[in-house]
Design a protein around this motif. Sequence first.
Motif, short mmCIF file in Angstrom:
data_model
loop_
_atom_site.label_atom_id
_atom_site.label_comp_id
_atom_site.label_asym_id
_atom_site.label_seq_id
_atom_site.Cartn_x
_atom_site.Cartn_y
_atom_site.Cartn_z
N PRO A 1 -3.50 1.91 -7.11
CA PRO A 1 -4.47 1.98 -8.21
C PRO A 1 -4.51 0.66 -8.99
O PRO A 1 -3.69 -0.22 -8.78
CB PRO A 1 -3.91 3.11 -9.09
N GLY B 1 -9.23 8.77 -5.31
CA GLY B 1 -9.20 7.65 -6.24
C GLY B 1 -9.18 6.28 -5.60
O GLY B 1 -9.56 5.29 -6.22
N GLN B 2 -8.74 6.21 -4.34
CA GLN B 2 -8.71 4.95 -3.59
C GLN B 2 -9.03 5.24 -2.13
O GLN B 2 -8.87 6.37 -1.66
CB GLN B 2 -7.33 4.27 -3.67
N ALA B 3 -9.48 4.21 -1.42
CA ALA B 3 -9.67 4.35 0.02
C ALA B 3 -8.32 4.62 0.69
O ALA B 3 -7.28 4.17 0.23
CB ALA B 3 -10.30 3.08 0.59
N CYS C 1 -11.01 7.08 5.30
CA CYS C 1 -11.89 7.50 4.21
C CYS C 1 -12.06 6.33 3.24
O CYS C 1 -11.11 5.92 2.59
CB CYS C 1 -11.32 8.70 3.47
N GLU C 2 -13.28 5.82 3.15
CA GLU C 2 -13.56 4.73 2.23
C GLU C 2 -14.20 5.22 0.94
O GLU C 2 -14.54 4.42 0.06
CB GLU C 2 -14.47 3.71 2.92
N ASP C 3 -14.35 6.52 0.81
CA ASP C 3 -14.92 7.13 -0.40
C ASP C 3 -13.83 7.26 -1.46
O ASP C 3 -12.92 8.08 -1.34
CB ASP C 3 -15.49 8.51 -0.05
N THR C 4 -13.90 6.46 -2.50
CA THR C 4 -12.86 6.49 -3.55
C THR C 4 -12.93 7.75 -4.39
O THR C 4 -12.03 8.00 -5.20
CB THR C 4 -12.99 5.26 -4.46
N LYS D 1 -2.74 4.40 1.51
CA LYS D 1 -3.90 4.15 0.65
C LYS D 1 -3.72 2.87 -0.15
O LYS D 1 -2.64 2.28 -0.20
CB LYS D 1 -4.09 5.33 -0.31
N LYS D 2 -4.80 2.46 -0.77
CA LYS D 2 -4.72 1.32 -1.67
C LYS D 2 -4.02 1.75 -2.96
O LYS D 2 -4.11 2.92 -3.36
CB LYS D 2 -6.12 0.79 -2.00
N ASN E 1 0.83 -1.20 0.00
CA ASN E 1 0.00 0.00 0.00
C ASN E 1 0.87 1.26 0.00
O ASN E 1 1.67 1.45 0.92
CB ASN E 1 -0.91 0.01 1.23
#
Length: 352
Positions: free
Chosen positions: A64, A105-107, A98-101, A61-62, A45
């Motif tokens: 892409p 662009g990613q959580a 934040c889980e809103d991508t 973050k995750k 990550n």
Amino acid sequence: MAALGPVTTTHAFDERRLADYLCACGLPEFGGGLTVLQYQGGQSNPTYRLEAGGRYFVLRKKPPGDLLPSAHLIEREYRVMEALADADVPVPEMIHLCEDTGVIGQAFFVMEHVEGRVPSAPALPEIDSPDERAVIYDAMNEALARLHAVDWADLGLGNYGKSSDYVARQTSVWTRQYEAARTDPIPAMEALVEWLPANIPASDASERETTIAHGDYRLDNMIVHPTEPRVVAIVDWELSTLGHPLADLAYNCMTYHLPEGPLWKGLGEVECEALGIPSEEDYVAAYCRRTGRDGVPDWDFFMAFGLFRLAAICQGVYARAMQGNASSRNALEVGAKAPMLAEAGWDFARRA
């Protein structure tokens, strides 16, 4: 200190949008903008240092692109570290998930920046004193024992994973991950895929053995105090779950069986005693004293299992590198280690 550098093109995001979002979430430091640098060397990550309002933060973050199933679960990292804040285990303070991508662009999550030293290799080349090396290794050992002593149910982690059959489940998971990322055939991996499920220790089915398992417990996944030989934070909890403590211990000890080098980071060719580093036998004995164990049955199995998992992880890194979305510039080289790790695991299996 962990190496910092400019954000790579692959892992860039809208920094202004991030700053506005975090400011709206109650972090006024981000009202004046921010400066972002990326930590170098990680394989999973992407991780960044944020500077805003005269204060440092860390964002993780995750990556892409298309991701392997059940991989890069930063939400789980956040949850376990947030829970461990109430336990006797050193972790950074969690600030926001934040889980809103739609934001970058990613959580992602933001945590406190912990000042300290991230060891560059198991031989601790940046440390001059054998005595200090010995204390750091003992501190790592103690932190693992403390983690395995945590009452996970009391921390609200009763559903963080199943309370038995960790090795069986992990073998199945990493077999699927390996097969999803497979490129060239690796005969030793194919052999382990067959051997491991047929030789799982009986203790794996016992709920009494279950602890929080970090899953990637090694020296360079912890932060050492800037001047003192003590662990101030354990990081990189992506692979954590409820599991078998001996799997964690064996994974921690794999470094004794890997060669030294810029990619391997092993102790296999190092004169440990001269450097102040405990032998594997002494390190395991110290863990047993701290946890009240008489010994470590099925050690060869757990080493084979750990090397299998690491080989599968490296194969996943290689697959992401081929897709162009790996977190590190040396991902291709790291991924190429999978066959050697599998061979080492198969060697342990054959003598188990």
